[in-house]
Write a protein that holds these residues in place. Structure first.
Motif, mmCIF file in Angstrom:
data_model
loop_
_atom_site.group_PDB
_atom_site.id
_atom_site.type_symbol
_atom_site.label_atom_id
_atom_site.label_comp_id
_atom_site.label_asym_id
_atom_site.label_seq_id
_atom_site.Cartn_x
_atom_site.Cartn_y
_atom_site.Cartn_z
ATOM 1 N N TYR A 30 0.866 -1.178 0.000
ATOM 2 C CA TYR A 30 0.000 0.000 0.000
ATOM 3 C C TYR A 30 0.902 1.227 0.000
ATOM 4 C CZ TYR A 30 -4.013 -2.872 1.408
ATOM 5 O OH TYR A 30 -5.011 -3.804 1.456
ATOM 6 N N THR A 31 0.770 2.087 -0.969
ATOM 7 C CA THR A 31 1.545 3.324 -1.007
ATOM 8 C C THR A 31 0.641 4.461 -0.548
ATOM 9 O OG1 THR A 31 2.742 2.435 -2.892
ATOM 10 C CG2 THR A 31 3.021 4.760 -2.444
ATOM 11 N N GLY A 39 0.304 -2.238 -5.036
ATOM 12 C CA GLY A 39 0.883 -3.224 -5.930
ATOM 13 C C GLY A 39 0.716 -4.600 -5.317
ATOM 14 N N ILE A 40 0.306 -5.542 -6.143
ATOM 15 C CA ILE A 40 0.186 -6.926 -5.695
ATOM 16 C C ILE A 40 1.221 -7.742 -6.461
ATOM 17 C CG2 ILE A 40 -1.314 -8.967 -5.648
ATOM 18 C CD1 ILE A 40 -3.711 -6.979 -5.523
ATOM 19 N N SER A 157 3.094 -4.549 2.964
ATOM 20 C CA SER A 157 4.074 -3.504 3.220
ATOM 21 C C SER A 157 3.442 -2.134 2.992
ATOM 22 C CB SER A 157 5.272 -3.700 2.283
ATOM 23 O OG SER A 157 6.229 -2.695 2.506
ATOM 24 N N ILE A 158 3.739 -1.216 3.883
ATOM 25 C CA ILE A 158 3.184 0.133 3.781
ATOM 26 C C ILE A 158 4.299 1.085 3.358
ATOM 27 C CG2 ILE A 158 1.973 1.977 5.002
ATOM 28 C CD1 ILE A 158 1.197 -0.177 7.121
ATOM 29 N N GLY A 159 4.102 1.751 2.233
ATOM 30 C CA GLY A 159 5.083 2.723 1.755
ATOM 31 C C GLY A 159 4.442 4.083 1.572
ATOM 32 N N GLY A 160 5.153 4.970 0.914
ATOM 33 C CA GLY A 160 4.638 6.328 0.707
ATOM 34 C C GLY A 160 4.952 7.219 1.893
ATOM 35 N N GLU A 187 -2.714 -17.429 12.128
ATOM 36 C CA GLU A 187 -1.632 -16.502 11.810
ATOM 37 C C GLU A 187 -1.942 -15.871 10.451
ATOM 38 O OE1 GLU A 187 0.923 -14.234 12.773
ATOM 39 O OE2 GLU A 187 0.400 -15.751 14.258
ATOM 40 N N PHE A 188 -1.676 -14.587 10.303
ATOM 41 C CA PHE A 188 -1.869 -13.973 8.981
ATOM 42 C C PHE A 188 -0.682 -13.093 8.641
ATOM 43 C CE2 PHE A 188 -4.402 -11.381 11.985
ATOM 44 C CZ PHE A 188 -3.813 -10.130 11.806
ATOM 45 N N ALA A 189 -0.768 -12.408 7.527
ATOM 46 C CA ALA A 189 0.355 -11.666 6.943
ATOM 47 C C ALA A 189 1.111 -10.801 7.953
ATOM 48 C CB ALA A 189 -0.172 -10.772 5.824
ATOM 49 N N ASP A 190 2.430 -10.761 7.805
ATOM 50 C CA ASP A 190 3.217 -9.736 8.505
ATOM 51 C C ASP A 190 2.848 -8.384 7.927
ATOM 52 O OD1 ASP A 190 4.676 -11.399 10.142
ATOM 53 O OD2 ASP A 190 6.220 -11.740 8.607
ATOM 54 N N ILE A 191 2.785 -7.396 8.772
ATOM 55 C CA ILE A 191 2.526 -6.029 8.300
ATOM 56 C C ILE A 191 3.742 -5.194 8.665
ATOM 57 C CG2 ILE A 191 0.995 -4.032 8.415
ATOM 58 C CD1 ILE A 191 -1.259 -6.022 9.207
ATOM 59 N N VAL A 192 4.387 -4.640 7.649
ATOM 60 C CA VAL A 192 5.673 -3.953 7.842
ATOM 61 C C VAL A 192 5.655 -2.634 7.081
ATOM 62 C CG1 VAL A 192 6.893 -6.157 8.049
ATOM 63 C CG2 VAL A 192 6.721 -5.050 5.813
ATOM 64 N N CYS A 193 6.696 -1.838 7.285
ATOM 65 C CA CYS A 193 6.835 -0.647 6.455
ATOM 66 C C CYS A 193 7.879 -0.904 5.383
ATOM 67 C CB CYS A 193 7.213 0.564 7.309
ATOM 68 S SG CYS A 193 5.732 1.323 8.015
ATOM 69 N N ALA A 194 7.672 -0.287 4.238
ATOM 70 C CA ALA A 194 8.600 -0.402 3.117
ATOM 71 C C ALA A 194 9.960 0.136 3.545
ATOM 72 C CB ALA A 194 8.066 0.387 1.932
#
Ligand code: ZN
Length: 209
Positions: A30-31, A39-40, A157-160, A187-194
């Motif tokens: 996610y930007t 982007g996937i 991943s979170i960017g922008g 358990e589900f997706a890791d959530i991180v920053c770009a």
């Protein structure tokens, strides 16, 4: 040969090759900037769909909002979770008469408010900023939960520009997402920053083929 691709998609390509989404089979970026892009990446390739229209996750409709999106629809993620959305909502609360330190931080001019100021005011526990950022995070969590229910990615991943406030965004985002996912005990997706910053788009564009 010349290749062209959406800016958020090329950022996702870079993060998948060298950054926060490296070596993951299914990854979503996610930007969060002026708008919301996305982007996937599936098996190291950007997923663009049958007609080339896929991955426009900023225009996922996640609720009713008090203003329309630039695309003409109402309720797009972009109108809840972009820097623009954060600024607009803080301004709205202040125009409704809520006092906030945000105004002083913006030199007394409501037009000078930017997302960084709102995040800084959140860290000072300012009520307008807290309401604005909590709203932003709740809608971001809803969008991510829908994505997890649909794609079950390895990583999100979170960017922008908004991701510079990673301390505020990441610390409880998984709990907020868990409230909204279908399989709450799994358990589900890791959530991180770009982690490639503003260069991600340039790097990813170099790998288009
Ligand atoms: Zn839209």
């Amino acid at each position: 040969s010349v290749y062209a691709e959406n800016d958020a998609t090329v950022a996702a390509i870079a993060e998948a090759k060298f950054g926060s989404m490296k070596d993951k089979d299914v990854a979503v970026m996610y930007t969060l900037g002026t708008g919301v892009g996305g982007g996937i990446i599936i098996n190291e390739r950007p997923f663009t769909g049958t007609h080339g229209m896929a991955s426009e996750i900023g225009h996922s409709i996640i609720g009713e909002n008090y203003y329309n999106c630039n695309c003409g629809a109402n309720g797009c993620l972009e109108t809840f979770c972009s820097a623009t959305a954060i600024i607009k909502y803080a301004q709205k609360l202040m125009q409704e008469g809520n006092k906030s330190i945000i105004l002083d931080m913006a030199d007394g001019n409501i037009e000078n408010i930017n997302a960084k100021i709102v995040f800084d005011a959140f860290r000072e526990n300012d009520a307008v900023a807290v309401e604005t950022i909590n709203r932003f995070k709740n809608y971001l969590a809803k969008a991510m939960a829908s994505m997890i229910n649909t794609l079950d990615p390895d990583v999100i991943s979170i960017g922008g520009g908004v991701s510079r406030a990673s301390d505020v965004i990441l610390h409880d985002i998984k709990d907020l997402v868990r409230e909204n996912v279908l399989y709450k005990n799994e358990e589900f997706a890791d959530i991180v920053c770009a982690n490639l910053g503003a260069d991600a788009g340039i790097i990813g564009a170099a790998f288009l083929q």
